[in-house]
Design a protein around this motif. Structure first.
Motif, short mmCIF file in Angstrom:
data_model
loop_
_atom_site.label_atom_id
_atom_site.label_comp_id
_atom_site.label_asym_id
_atom_site.label_seq_id
_atom_site.Cartn_x
_atom_site.Cartn_y
_atom_site.Cartn_z
N ASP A 1 52.15 34.73 28.25
CA ASP A 1 53.56 34.35 28.46
C ASP A 1 54.44 35.56 28.74
N ASP A 2 54.11 36.70 28.14
CA ASP A 2 54.89 37.92 28.39
C ASP A 2 54.66 38.44 29.81
N PHE A 3 53.41 38.40 30.27
CA PHE A 3 53.14 38.78 31.67
C PHE A 3 53.91 37.86 32.61
N GLU A 4 53.83 36.57 32.35
CA GLU A 4 54.48 35.59 33.21
C GLU A 4 55.99 35.82 33.27
N ALA A 5 56.61 36.05 32.12
CA ALA A 5 58.05 36.25 32.07
C ALA A 5 58.46 37.56 32.76
N ARG A 6 57.73 38.62 32.53
CA ARG A 6 58.08 39.93 33.11
C ARG A 6 57.88 39.97 34.62
N LEU A 7 56.82 39.34 35.09
CA LEU A 7 56.44 39.47 36.50
C LEU A 7 56.98 38.37 37.39
N GLY A 8 57.33 37.21 36.82
CA GLY A 8 57.77 36.10 37.65
C GLY A 8 56.65 35.56 38.51
N ILE A 9 55.45 35.67 38.03
CA ILE A 9 54.24 35.27 38.74
C ILE A 9 53.89 33.82 38.35
N THR A 10 53.28 33.07 39.26
CA THR A 10 52.88 31.71 38.91
C THR A 10 51.75 31.75 37.90
N ARG A 11 51.67 30.73 37.07
CA ARG A 11 50.63 30.66 36.05
C ARG A 11 49.24 30.70 36.68
N HIS A 12 49.09 30.02 37.81
CA HIS A 12 47.79 29.96 38.48
C HIS A 12 47.33 31.35 38.93
N ILE A 13 48.21 32.09 39.59
CA ILE A 13 47.84 33.43 40.07
C ILE A 13 47.59 34.37 38.89
N LEU A 14 48.47 34.31 37.88
CA LEU A 14 48.30 35.16 36.71
C LEU A 14 46.97 34.87 36.02
N SER A 15 46.67 33.61 35.83
CA SER A 15 45.41 33.23 35.18
C SER A 15 44.22 33.73 35.99
N ASP A 16 44.28 33.60 37.30
CA ASP A 16 43.20 34.06 38.17
C ASP A 16 43.01 35.58 38.06
N ARG A 17 44.10 36.35 38.11
CA ARG A 17 43.98 37.82 38.05
C ARG A 17 43.51 38.29 36.68
N LEU A 18 43.99 37.68 35.61
CA LEU A 18 43.54 38.05 34.27
C LEU A 18 42.06 37.73 34.08
N LYS A 19 41.63 36.59 34.60
CA LYS A 19 40.21 36.23 34.51
C LYS A 19 39.34 37.23 35.27
N LYS A 20 39.79 37.62 36.45
CA LYS A 20 39.04 38.59 37.26
C LYS A 20 38.93 39.93 36.52
N LEU A 21 40.03 40.39 35.92
CA LEU A 21 40.00 41.65 35.18
C LEU A 21 39.13 41.53 33.93
N HIS A 22 39.15 40.37 33.29
CA HIS A 22 38.31 40.12 32.12
C HIS A 22 36.84 40.10 32.54
N ASP A 23 36.52 39.35 33.58
CA ASP A 23 35.13 39.24 34.05
C ASP A 23 34.57 40.60 34.49
N ALA A 24 35.44 41.47 35.00
CA ALA A 24 35.01 42.79 35.45
C ALA A 24 34.92 43.79 34.30
N GLY A 25 35.31 43.37 33.10
CA GLY A 25 35.23 44.26 31.95
C GLY A 25 36.39 45.23 31.82
#
Length: 163
Positions: free
Chosen positions: A40-64
């Motif tokens: 929620d803090d990323f979303e509020a600070r960046l003004g990014i859609t939940r879908h894109i934010l979720s996708d980028r966080l998952k990619k960073l998580h999956d990449a370690g």
């Protein structure tokens, strides 16, 4: 070379870009280094859609690059923390900030300054040789094949510094 095949390229830069090579990922990483951890803090600070934010966080998580840690059990909620692999991106982020501070600021100057806690001085990103400590400039570096790459096609050795 297709964008979705960057991770399969025999180039360290291309493989790196397959993980962090889009604008949202870079600003998410910037915020991670500023201490932002919760969705929620990323979303509020960046003004990014939940879908894109979720996708980028998952990619960073999956990449370690990021790991999830619970901060609440009922309901279970997790925050994102930089791993050692993620913290190794700090010089990259700081170098990009420094470039922006030199070339992309308005008449007000850079929006933030970086102070070195150990000496108290303001600092900027400087790339130095790991062996002698001298500043590295493009004209001071030669690119050579490594033993792991021997026998494969390599671009011609650069004989002059880039202009």
């Amino acid at each position: 070379m297709r964008w979705e095949e960057l991770d399969q390229q025999p180039c360290s830069l291309a493989r790196t870009l397959s993980v962090i090579g889009d604008r949202w990922t870079l600003v998410i990483l910037r915020d991670c280094f500023l201490g932002v951890r919760r969705f929620d803090d990323f979303e509020a600070r960046l003004g990014i859609t939940r879908h894109i934010l979720s996708d980028r966080l998952k990619k960073l998580h999956d990449a370690g690059v990021l790991e999830k840690r619970p901060y609440q059990e009922r309901p279970r909620r997790e925050e994102y923390r930089l791993t050692a692999k993620g913290r190794d991106l700090y010089p990259v982020i700081l170098s990009l900030v420094h470039w922006g501070d030199r070339h992309m600021v308005d008449e007000n100057g850079p929006p933030v300054r970086h102070r070195h806690r150990n000496c108290g001085c303001y600092t900027r990103a400087v790339l130095t040789c790991s062996e002698c400590g001298q500043e590295l400039r493009p004209q001071d570096v030669e690119v050579e094949e490594s033993p792991a790459w021997a026998g494969r096609v390599m671009p011609r050795k650069r004989t002059r510094a880039p202009e």
